[in-house]
Structures are given as structure tokens and as C-alpha cells.
Design a protein around this motif. Structure first.
Motif, PDB file in Angstrom:
ATOM      1  N   ASN A 154      90.498  -1.825  47.658  1.00 38.51           N
ATOM      2  CA  ASN A 154      91.141  -0.203  47.728  1.00 38.51           C
ATOM      3  C   ASN A 154      91.079  -0.332  45.709  1.00 38.51           C
ATOM      4  O   ASN A 154      91.237  -1.427  44.995  1.00 38.51           O
ATOM      5  N   MET A 156      94.296  -0.787  45.148  1.00 39.73           N
ATOM      6  CA  MET A 156      95.399  -1.077  44.599  1.00 39.73           C
ATOM      7  C   MET A 156      94.955  -2.791  44.161  1.00 39.73           C
ATOM      8  O   MET A 156      95.432  -3.966  44.601  1.00 39.73           O
ATOM      9  N   PHE A 158      92.896  -4.502  46.503  1.00 38.71           N
ATOM     10  CA  PHE A 158      93.147  -5.942  48.346  1.00 38.71           C
ATOM     11  C   PHE A 158      92.300  -4.905  48.429  1.00 38.71           C
ATOM     12  O   PHE A 158      91.508  -3.845  48.612  1.00 38.71           O
ATOM     13  N   ASP A 160      89.809  -4.155  52.383  1.00 37.16           N
ATOM     14  CA  ASP A 160      90.969  -2.965  52.684  1.00 37.16           C
ATOM     15  C   ASP A 160      89.570  -2.829  54.255  1.00 37.16           C
ATOM     16  O   ASP A 160      88.119  -2.712  53.620  1.00 37.16           O
ATOM     17  N   THR A 162      89.583  -5.556  56.588  1.00 37.72           N
ATOM     18  CA  THR A 162      89.235  -6.420  57.029  1.00 37.72           C
ATOM     19  C   THR A 162      89.214  -6.204  58.496  1.00 37.72           C
ATOM     20  O   THR A 162      88.532  -6.678  59.776  1.00 37.72           O
ATOM     21  N   ILE A 198      95.162  10.888  49.962  1.00 36.53           N
ATOM     22  CA  ILE A 198      96.547   9.964  49.996  1.00 36.53           C
ATOM     23  C   ILE A 198      96.181   9.206  48.294  1.00 36.53           C
ATOM     24  O   ILE A 198      96.085   8.561  47.881  1.00 36.53           O
ATOM     25  N   PHE A 217     101.754  -5.514  51.862  1.00 30.98           N
ATOM     26  CA  PHE A 217     100.446  -5.632  52.697  1.00 30.98           C
ATOM     27  C   PHE A 217     100.431  -6.247  53.588  1.00 30.98           C
ATOM     28  O   PHE A 217     100.302  -5.949  54.596  1.00 30.98           O
ATOM     29  N   ARG A 270      88.528   2.987  60.540  1.00 35.10           N
ATOM     30  CA  ARG A 270      88.833   3.305  59.664  1.00 35.10           C
ATOM     31  C   ARG A 270      88.106   3.517  58.370  1.00 35.10           C
ATOM     32  O   ARG A 270      87.366   2.101  57.787  1.00 35.10           O
ATOM     33  N   GLN A 305     100.501   6.158  61.305  1.00 39.12           N
ATOM     34  CA  GLN A 305     101.246   7.505  60.552  1.00 39.12           C
ATOM     35  C   GLN A 305     102.536   7.655  61.224  1.00 39.12           C
ATOM     36  O   GLN A 305     103.975   7.317  60.410  1.00 39.12           O
ATOM     37  N   LEU A 308     104.795   4.470  60.199  1.00 39.82           N
ATOM     38  CA  LEU A 308     103.694   4.595  58.474  1.00 39.82           C
ATOM     39  C   LEU A 308     104.571   4.981  57.666  1.00 39.82           C
ATOM     40  O   LEU A 308     105.154   4.216  56.720  1.00 39.82           O
TER      41      LEU A 308
HETATM   42  C1  HEM Z   1      96.738   4.704  50.874  1.00 35.25           C
HETATM   43  C2  HEM Z   1      97.106   3.954  52.129  1.00 35.25           C
HETATM   44  C3  HEM Z   1      96.256   2.917  52.456  1.00 35.25           C
HETATM   45  C4  HEM Z   1      95.998   1.610  51.975  1.00 35.25           C
HETATM   46  C5  HEM Z   1      96.184   1.382  50.742  1.00 35.25           C
HETATM   47  C6  HEM Z   1      96.303   1.095  52.647  1.00 35.25           C
HETATM   48  C7  HEM Z   1      95.474   0.097  52.856  1.00 35.25           C
HETATM   49  C8  HEM Z   1      95.138  -1.352  54.026  1.00 35.25           C
HETATM   50  C9  HEM Z   1      95.141  -3.093  53.134  1.00 35.25           C
HETATM   51  C10 HEM Z   1      94.412  -3.702  52.330  1.00 35.25           C
HETATM   52  C11 HEM Z   1      94.588  -3.369  54.756  1.00 35.25           C
HETATM   53  C12 HEM Z   1      94.695  -5.141  55.266  1.00 35.25           C
HETATM   54  C13 HEM Z   1      93.656  -5.250  55.708  1.00 35.25           C
HETATM   55  C14 HEM Z   1      93.101  -4.622  56.757  1.00 35.25           C
HETATM   56  O1  HEM Z   1      92.534  -5.276  57.844  1.00 35.25           O
HETATM   57  O2  HEM Z   1      92.168  -3.735  56.711  1.00 35.25           O
HETATM   58  C15 HEM Z   1      95.049  -2.411  55.596  1.00 35.25           C
HETATM   59  C16 HEM Z   1      95.285  -2.755  56.777  1.00 35.25           C
HETATM   60  C17 HEM Z   1      95.348  -1.533  58.378  1.00 35.25           C
HETATM   61  N1  HEM Z   1      96.023  -0.390  57.729  1.00 35.25           N
HETATM   62 FE1  HEM Z   1      95.888   0.703  56.064  1.00 35.25          FE
HETATM   63  N2  HEM Z   1      95.729   1.922  54.382  1.00 35.25           N
HETATM   64  C18 HEM Z   1      96.341   2.784  54.010  1.00 35.25           C
HETATM   65  C19 HEM Z   1      96.568   3.860  55.144  1.00 35.25           C
HETATM   66  C20 HEM Z   1      96.677   3.578  56.059  1.00 35.25           C
HETATM   67  C21 HEM Z   1      97.037   4.570  57.130  1.00 35.25           C
HETATM   68  C22 HEM Z   1      97.271   6.168  56.451  1.00 35.25           C
HETATM   69  C23 HEM Z   1      96.538   4.242  58.355  1.00 35.25           C
HETATM   70  C24 HEM Z   1      96.688   4.475  59.804  1.00 35.25           C
HETATM   71  C25 HEM Z   1      98.162   5.627  60.041  1.00 35.25           C
HETATM   72  C26 HEM Z   1      96.452   2.790  57.367  1.00 35.25           C
HETATM   73  C27 HEM Z   1      96.281   2.613  59.127  1.00 35.25           C
HETATM   74  C28 HEM Z   1      96.053   0.754  59.352  1.00 35.25           C
HETATM   75  C29 HEM Z   1      95.557  -0.623  60.423  1.00 35.25           C
HETATM   76  C30 HEM Z   1      95.561  -0.147  61.236  1.00 35.25           C
HETATM   77  C31 HEM Z   1      95.216  -1.535  59.705  1.00 35.25           C
HETATM   78  C32 HEM Z   1      94.526  -3.181  60.210  1.00 35.25           C
HETATM   79  C33 HEM Z   1      96.430  -3.890  60.554  1.00 35.25           C
HETATM   80  C34 HEM Z   1      96.187  -4.736  61.371  1.00 35.25           C
HETATM   81  O3  HEM Z   1      95.325  -4.792  62.517  1.00 35.25           O
HETATM   82  O4  HEM Z   1      95.896  -5.838  60.266  1.00 35.25           O
HETATM   83  N3  HEM Z   1      96.270   2.797  56.914  1.00 35.25           N
HETATM   84  N4  HEM Z   1      95.672  -1.485  55.372  1.00 35.25           N
END
Ligand code: HEM
Length: 344
Positions: A154, A156, A158, A160, A162, A198, A217, A270, A305, A308
Motif C-alpha cells: 500500500n 504506506m 507495507f 498488504d 499477507t 480511506i 502494523f 481484502r 471496523q 479498529l
Molecule cells: C488504510 C487502511 C488500512 C491499511 C493501510 C491496512 C494495512 C494492512 C496491513 C499492512 C496489514 C498486514 C498485512 C496483511 O496481513 O495483509 C493488514 C492486515 C489486515 N487488515 Fe488492514 N489495512 C487497512 C484497513 C483495514 C480495514 C478497514 C480492515 C477491516 C475492517 C482491515 C482488516 C485487516 C485484516 C483482517 C488483516 C489481517 C490481520 C491478520 O490476520 O493478521 N484493514 N492491513
């Protein structure tokens, strides 16, 4: 691109979905939706022409129906999918009404943005008289497709995607509407799409030290490995602690709060894209993540959310400005059209 329906006649919607289905089939085959130069240049083109010679470019078009399709206007209220309702206000929401909601949506993805843009543009032209464009975002980058590909990043910096839904079993359990009790028969094999625009405060983020970014993160920046150790696809250990008792993955980090282990086992698919709108009124970068997620019940998104939005360390750097939810009917069989069963 999302749309407001300007008709209140169900047949108009039905005809639009049928025409869109035919056009999407043409577009996905790299063809035009009609003549670019009718009557030897003396007629208005049915296709606007900018994708000529570009081929299909892996185009896919996903059509969604918003909650408004099932209000009192069209007589379809009794066909409303069980889990389709407008997303309630959630913690930290900073929504702009003009980037929120919609009766219909089109998500076009392609290897070439010109092919994707041509698709939504020409499909929007076909909707004239039936639906008007409500809001639209042009995203870029690549959606995550599981461990067989390198994970995209993404804005940032990182990785995104995984820990995403990847196996057929997970798709059946978390993405496709399939189980008895999931509701409306016409949605069987479909899914729900939640979209959030976002915005990222990129100047603030870029001024943060990388160790703090990693704490936000719960993962390393370059490799995407969990801070509990290992490599990118190592399962995070949310209990692993330093000598002083603090957990290696901060309890308010994005992954500690979002992981299925902390949310009753729930997972969502996602498939986000980066976007930019140039500069904002203060001369700062106006950019972020077009978060698009798929699940068999939008409540799963809301659950995540709510948490979060209340506690995520990431909140200091992001702002949810757009939001919508759509029911995505299954892809039509040959000879059929999108959501045909809805009108039976
Ligand atoms: C700008 C907003 C966001 C950014 C930059 C972001 C970025 C990331 C990053 C870098 C990861 C770690 C790598 C991965 O497993 O994909 C992650 C994991 C995750 N994100 Fe986000 N995310 C954002 C918003 C959200 C939102 C709004 C949700 C849901 C409501 C969400 C749900 C998740 C979930 C479920 C994971 C996996 C967590 C795990 O099982 O380890 N993210 N996100």
C-alpha cells in the motif's frame, strides 16, 4: 463507480442489468460495446473508442446492488438479501456524503487502467436515463492474490494482503453466499462487497520513524514479517513477549486487532487498491486506500471496523471518508444475465 437509480420501474433495472451483462461479456473479450464509427462517422458512437487495440487486458467487471434496490421503489423488498443493509456509523468515521452509498456499483479491474476506465465509462453511458453516477475512484496497484504471488504494497510502504482468505475452503466459509440460511436464493454463489475510501495522512506517516510504523502494523516494513519473529508468512504469535512482559506485537497494532484469532474466527477477503486525488486544499498529498472487501455477511466487516475504528494505532494516520455496501450476485451463466433470478 457507484450509481443512483433515477427510475422507479423494476423493468428498467432489469433491462440495464441485461444490457450491462452483454456489454461486459464483449468488453472482457477485448471487443467494443458497439460501433465506434457508425454511419461512416455521421452517427454518435455506441463505443467511445479509447480501448481500441488494447485487447482485454485481463478485464473483469463486478456488479453490485445496493440496499436502495430493495426499498419501496421497485417492489423487490421481499427479495432483499438477508444481510444487506446500509452500514451503520462506525467509530472514527469521517464520511463525506458524496463518497457514500449508491444503488448500483461497477468495479472494473484490468492490467491497463485505460481498459478499466473505458469499461466503466461506456457502461455508465448505457445507464443514462436509468441511473446517474454517484461517486467514482480510480485505483492503482495490484490486489493481493495469496502466497503464490509477491504481496503488493500500500502507499504506506507495507505489504498488504499477507494474511488473507486464500484457500477454496476459506472462500466457501467466509466469502461465497452458499449456506442455507444465508438468505435470498438468487444470491447463492454471490457475495457482499464492502467499499471504504480511506484517506492516508501521508506527510505525517512519512515523518514517523520506521520502528513506530512497524509497531502500528505489528509487522516489519521490508519483509512484512510479524514482530513476533519469522518471515512474511509465519503465523503471528500475539502472546510472544519481551523480557519486560510487553508483547512483541503491540495489543493496539492493526494486525493484533484485526486478526481472526481476536474476532471469533471471522475472516474477510481484502482486495484493496491505492488511489490518489492529487493534492488537498492544504497542498498535501490526497491519497490512500480504496479498501474493497468481500464476505458472506457485511456484519463481519462491521465487527472488525468497530474495533479498529475505536483502538487501532493506524487511526492517527488514516480517515475513512467513503463507504458503501453492495450485494454481488453470482456471475451469470452463458445465455443468462446478472441477477436474472431476482426478477423471476
Ligand atoms: C488504510 C487502511 C488500512 C491499511 C493501510 C491496512 C494495512 C494492512 C496491513 C499492512 C496489514 C498486514 C498485512 C496483511 O496481513 O495483509 C493488514 C492486515 C489486515 N487488515 Fe488492514 N489495512 C487497512 C484497513 C483495514 C480495514 C478497514 C480492515 C477491516 C475492517 C482491515 C482488516 C485487516 C485484516 C483482517 C488483516 C489481517 C490481520 C491478520 O490476520 O493478521 N484493514 N492491513
Amino acid at each position: 463507480m457507484t450509481f443512483d437509480l433515477s427510475t422507479s420501474v423494476a423493468t428498467d433495472l432489469q433491462v440495464l442489468l441485461a444490457r450491462w451483462s452483454a456489454a461486459i461479456a464483449q468488453l472482457q473479450a477485448g471487443k467494443t460495446v458497439g460501433s465506434v464509427e457508425p454511419a461512416h462517422g455521421n452517427g454518435v458512437g455506441a463505443d467511445t473508442g479509447e480501448a481500441l487495440d488494447l485487447g482485454p487486458a485481463s478485464l473483469t467487471v463486478t456488479v453490485g446492488l445496493g440496499p436502495g434496490v430493495f426499498d419501496e421503489r421497485f417492489g423487490l423488498a421481499d427479495k432483499r438479501p438477508a444481510h444487506l443493509a446500509a452500514i451503520p456509523t462506525l467509530p472514527s468515521d469521517n464520511l463525506d456524503e458524496q463518497l457514500t452509498g449508491g444503488d448500483l456499483s461497477l468495479q472494473a479491474c484490468a492490467d491497463d487502467p485505460q481498459v478499466a476506465y473505458h469499461a466503466v465509462r461506456d457502461l455508465a453511458r448505457m445507464a443514462r436515463g436509468t441511473a446517474t453516477v454517484r461517486w467514482t475512484v480510480l485505483g492503482f496497484g495490484r490486489a493481493s492474490a495469496g502466497p503464490s504471488q509477491s504481496t503488493p504494497r500500500n502507499l504506506m510502504g507495507f505489504k498488504d494482503g499477507t494474511r488473507n482468505v486464500t484457500t477454496d475452503d476459506e472462500f466457501d466459509r467466509f466469502v461465497w453466499v452458499d449456506q442455507p440460511g444465508d438468505g435470498a436464493a438468487w444470491m447463492r454463489g454471490g457475495t457482499y462487497q464492502v467499499v471504504r475510501k480511506i484517506r492516508m495522512n501521508l506527510e505525517t506517516w512519512d515523518a514517523d520513524v520506521v520502528s513506530d510504523q512497524q509497531r502500528v502494523f505489528g509487522r516489519t516494513k521490508i519483509d512484512g514479517a510479524p514482530l513476533s519473529g519469522g518471515s512474511e508468512h509465519t503465523t503471528p504469535d500475539f502472546h510472544a513477549a519481551h523480557g519486560d512482559g510487553t508483547t512483541k506485537i503491540d495489543a493496539r497494532s492493526h494486525i493484533a486487532l484485526a486478526a481472526h484469532e481476536a474476532n471469533g474466527g471471522v475472516k474477510i477477503l481484502r482486495r484493496g487498491y491505492n488511489y490518489t486525488d492529487g493534492l488537498n486544499q492544504y497542498g498535501q498529498l490526497d491519497a490512500g486506500l480504496l479498501f474493497a472487501a468481500y464476505m458472506n455477511d457485511p456484519e463481519h466487516f462491521e465487527r472488525l471496523q468497530r474495533k479498529l475504528g475505536a483502538s487501532d494505532r493506524l487511526n492517527e494516520y488514516v480517515s475513512h471518508i467513503g463507504s458503501a455496501v453492495f450485494a454481488v450476485p453470482p456471475a451469470p451463466r452463458k445465455g443468462s444475465y446478472i441477477a436474472e433470478q431476482l426478477f423471476r
